[in-house]
Design an enzyme around this catalytic site. Structure first.
Site, PDB file in Angstrom:
ATOM      1  N   ASP A   1       0.874  -1.177   0.000  1.00  0.00           N
ATOM      2  CA  ASP A   1       0.000   0.000   0.000  1.00  0.00           C
ATOM      3  C   ASP A   1       0.911   1.226   0.000  1.00  0.00           C
ATOM      4  OD1 ASP A   1      -1.728   2.162   0.892  1.00  0.00           O
ATOM      5  OD2 ASP A   1      -3.139   0.628   1.536  1.00  0.00           O
ATOM      6  N   ILE A   2       0.652   2.184  -0.887  1.00  0.00           N
ATOM      7  CA  ILE A   2       1.524   3.376  -0.957  1.00  0.00           C
ATOM      8  C   ILE A   2       1.154   4.428   0.087  1.00  0.00           C
ATOM      9  CG2 ILE A   2       2.184   3.049  -3.370  1.00  0.00           C
ATOM     10  CD1 ILE A   2       0.150   5.272  -4.083  1.00  0.00           C
TER      11      ILE A   2
ATOM     12  N   GLU B   1     -13.268   1.802  -0.886  1.00  0.00           N
ATOM     13  CA  GLU B   1     -12.508   2.799  -1.645  1.00  0.00           C
ATOM     14  C   GLU B   1     -12.135   2.385  -3.070  1.00  0.00           C
ATOM     15  OE1 GLU B   1      -9.780   0.220   0.722  1.00  0.00           O
ATOM     16  OE2 GLU B   1     -11.580   1.321   1.234  1.00  0.00           O
TER      17      GLU B   1
ATOM     18  N   HIS C   1     -10.149  -6.626  -2.134  1.00  0.00           N
ATOM     19  CA  HIS C   1      -8.778  -6.602  -1.626  1.00  0.00           C
ATOM     20  C   HIS C   1      -8.765  -6.815  -0.116  1.00  0.00           C
ATOM     21  CE1 HIS C   1     -10.199  -2.420  -1.632  1.00  0.00           C
ATOM     22  NE2 HIS C   1      -9.311  -2.131  -0.694  1.00  0.00           N
TER      23      HIS C   1
ATOM     24  N   HIS D   1      -6.415  -6.175   3.260  1.00  0.00           N
ATOM     25  CA  HIS D   1      -5.311  -5.426   3.846  1.00  0.00           C
ATOM     26  C   HIS D   1      -4.601  -6.327   4.849  1.00  0.00           C
ATOM     27  CE1 HIS D   1      -6.590  -1.306   2.582  1.00  0.00           C
ATOM     28  NE2 HIS D   1      -7.791  -1.857   2.590  1.00  0.00           N
TER      29      HIS D   1
END
Length: 130
Positions: A29-30, A88, A93, A95
């Protein structure tokens, strides 16, 4: 229109890839909650995790487990937290977030600002433990 995650899978948008197989993809994750915060996605673009076929859903979790073990070996933490928010980005996905206390998995927390160089270094270290 392809999601941002599909564009990442296709190489249209750069990422700090951790692992990939024929069905799943993992990358940093950026805007992480913690260093090593990783996203694990199916290559099949499905918005809502519970709309995945059972075999894809179970495979996603098995792949995420392998990624989590590599992150845990690499990043100093007590364990790896798992979250599925799904708001979002319209692409399922998971995390994976290194945790030292329960509050570390609060998405209202300020995200870390991490340089591309530091993300590349972290990704390289996690890949070596995958």
């Amino acid at each position: 229109m392809a999601s941002i995650f599909t564009k990442i899978i296709n190489g249209e948008i750069p990422c700090h890839k951790i692992a990939e197989d024929e069905n799943y993809f993992a990358f940093l994750d950026i805007s992480p909650l913690a260093l090593g915060h990783t996203l694990v996605i199916p290559k099949q673009e499905v918005d809502y995790i519970f709309d995945l076929e059972d075999d894809v859903l179970s495979g996603l979790h098995i792949f995420a487990k392998k990624v989590a073990k590599a992150v845990e070996k690499t990043m100093p933490c007590k364990r790896i937290g798992v979250a599925v928010i799904g708001i979002e980005v319209p692409h399922t996905h998971i995390h994976l977030v290194p945790l030292n206390k329960i509050g570390d998995l609060n998405f209202a927390n300020q995200k870390l600002e991490v340089s591309a160089e530091q993300l590349a270094e972290i990704a390289d270290k996690i890949r070596k433990n995958f």
